[in-house]
Design a protein around this motif. Sequence first.
Motif, mmCIF file in Angstrom:
data_model
loop_
_atom_site.group_PDB
_atom_site.id
_atom_site.type_symbol
_atom_site.label_atom_id
_atom_site.label_comp_id
_atom_site.label_asym_id
_atom_site.label_seq_id
_atom_site.Cartn_x
_atom_site.Cartn_y
_atom_site.Cartn_z
ATOM 1 N N VAL A 2 0.824 -1.199 0.000
ATOM 2 C CA VAL A 2 0.000 0.000 0.000
ATOM 3 C C VAL A 2 0.862 1.254 0.000
ATOM 4 O O VAL A 2 0.597 2.221 -0.703
ATOM 5 N N LEU A 5 2.141 1.953 -3.393
ATOM 6 C CA LEU A 5 1.110 2.510 -4.247
ATOM 7 C C LEU A 5 0.905 3.991 -3.942
ATOM 8 O O LEU A 5 0.771 4.817 -4.842
ATOM 9 N N ILE A 6 0.901 4.321 -2.661
ATOM 10 C CA ILE A 6 0.715 5.705 -2.264
ATOM 11 C C ILE A 6 1.871 6.569 -2.747
ATOM 12 O O ILE A 6 1.681 7.660 -3.270
ATOM 13 N N ALA A 9 1.548 7.072 -6.453
ATOM 14 C CA ALA A 9 0.471 8.004 -6.773
ATOM 15 C C ALA A 9 0.883 9.437 -6.463
ATOM 16 O O ALA A 9 0.550 10.360 -7.192
ATOM 17 N N SER A 329 -7.296 7.605 -10.971
ATOM 18 C CA SER A 329 -7.074 6.384 -10.204
ATOM 19 C C SER A 329 -6.008 6.610 -9.138
ATOM 20 O O SER A 329 -6.129 6.132 -7.986
ATOM 21 N N ASP A 330 -4.948 7.336 -9.506
ATOM 22 C CA ASP A 330 -3.894 7.652 -8.546
ATOM 23 C C ASP A 330 -4.444 8.474 -7.377
ATOM 24 O O ASP A 330 -4.152 8.225 -6.202
ATOM 25 N N LYS A 332 -7.513 8.545 -6.373
ATOM 26 C CA LYS A 332 -8.430 7.710 -5.590
ATOM 27 C C LYS A 332 -7.654 6.942 -4.509
ATOM 28 O O LYS A 332 -8.109 6.797 -3.370
ATOM 29 N N VAL A 333 -6.462 6.457 -4.862
ATOM 30 C CA VAL A 333 -5.601 5.772 -3.889
ATOM 31 C C VAL A 333 -5.200 6.720 -2.770
ATOM 32 O O VAL A 333 -5.250 6.390 -1.584
#
Length: 338
Positions: A2, A5-6, A9, A329-330, A332-333
């Motif tokens: 996670v 991903l953050i 993003a 999408s980025d 949203k993360v």
Amino acid sequence: MVRKLIASAAVAVTALVGGVAQAETNYKPLEKDPTELNFGIISTESTSNLKEQWVPLMKDLETALGMKVNPFFAPDYAGVIEAMRFGKVHLAWFGNKSGIEAVDRSGGEVFAQTSKADGSQGYYSHIITHVDNKDINSLEDIFKCDKSLNFGIGDPNSTSGFLVPSYYVFAQNGVNPKECFKTVRNANHETNLMATANKQVHVAANNSEQLGRSMKKAPEAASKIKVIWTSPLIPSDPMVYRKDMSKELKSRIKAFFLSYGRLGDVAHAKEVLGGISDGQGLFMESNNTQLYPVRQLALFKNKLKIEGNEGLAADDKEKRLLAINNKLSDLKVLVAAQ
């Protein structure tokens, strides 16, 4: 996973408003901390009105820091954004859209957020007309698009005066203002309100803060205004400073804002805050994440514009929409991680 991903993003959202990432090296780095602090104020009203509101707070900041604080005004929002970009402004009050530009292009960092006297955080964009316009009571009434109406829109870097109405009023309804109205002119909130009250424009974008302030300072003009549309709640304004100032100086600036009206001469501070805009409350701690919802709004607006552009080749349209959807999408993360 996670966290990766953050982090990924976060890199992707350096500048989403225009749809093209801006390099962080776009701004001029500060060589050292300033010996005097230049405080920028966006041009929501006339400079004389803004001085009356903000200079008392700047004087208190000057006393707290033990260094001179100079007010900086410009004829438009871009002037303050560019001044921060080139190190001529070190701290500024922005709206969310102009705050995005300051963060992405001018080395800015959000550190606090305004609030209302009742503790609420947020305000509204409005579409207004003169009370005498009995045939204008809703958006449907201005969408006849026969080029008979003059429209006043806000500064291109204004959240409530430009971005919010551009998306909710025009993009979502498939209306191009330039094709709909006789004239479309940009001006600050105060000018647009007065132009509407004086029947110089038929309809204009405005916000709840300007209406509230005008009811206090220009009640005769405010009494001539009729609201025909109100937006969803907009996040309160960010306070932004140059992120490359020293941690020491940034900490002292942030401490002043977060303690103002809470510690020391509370009565004096609350009186000063009450004179800003339509009556401001305490400053709240914030950071760049407060800009995420407005970044999403800007992207959705661009997406609708691209989808409705019949002049774009299909492959070009698909490529642009894919880029926007990836950025959404980025975001949203990032929003989910808050």
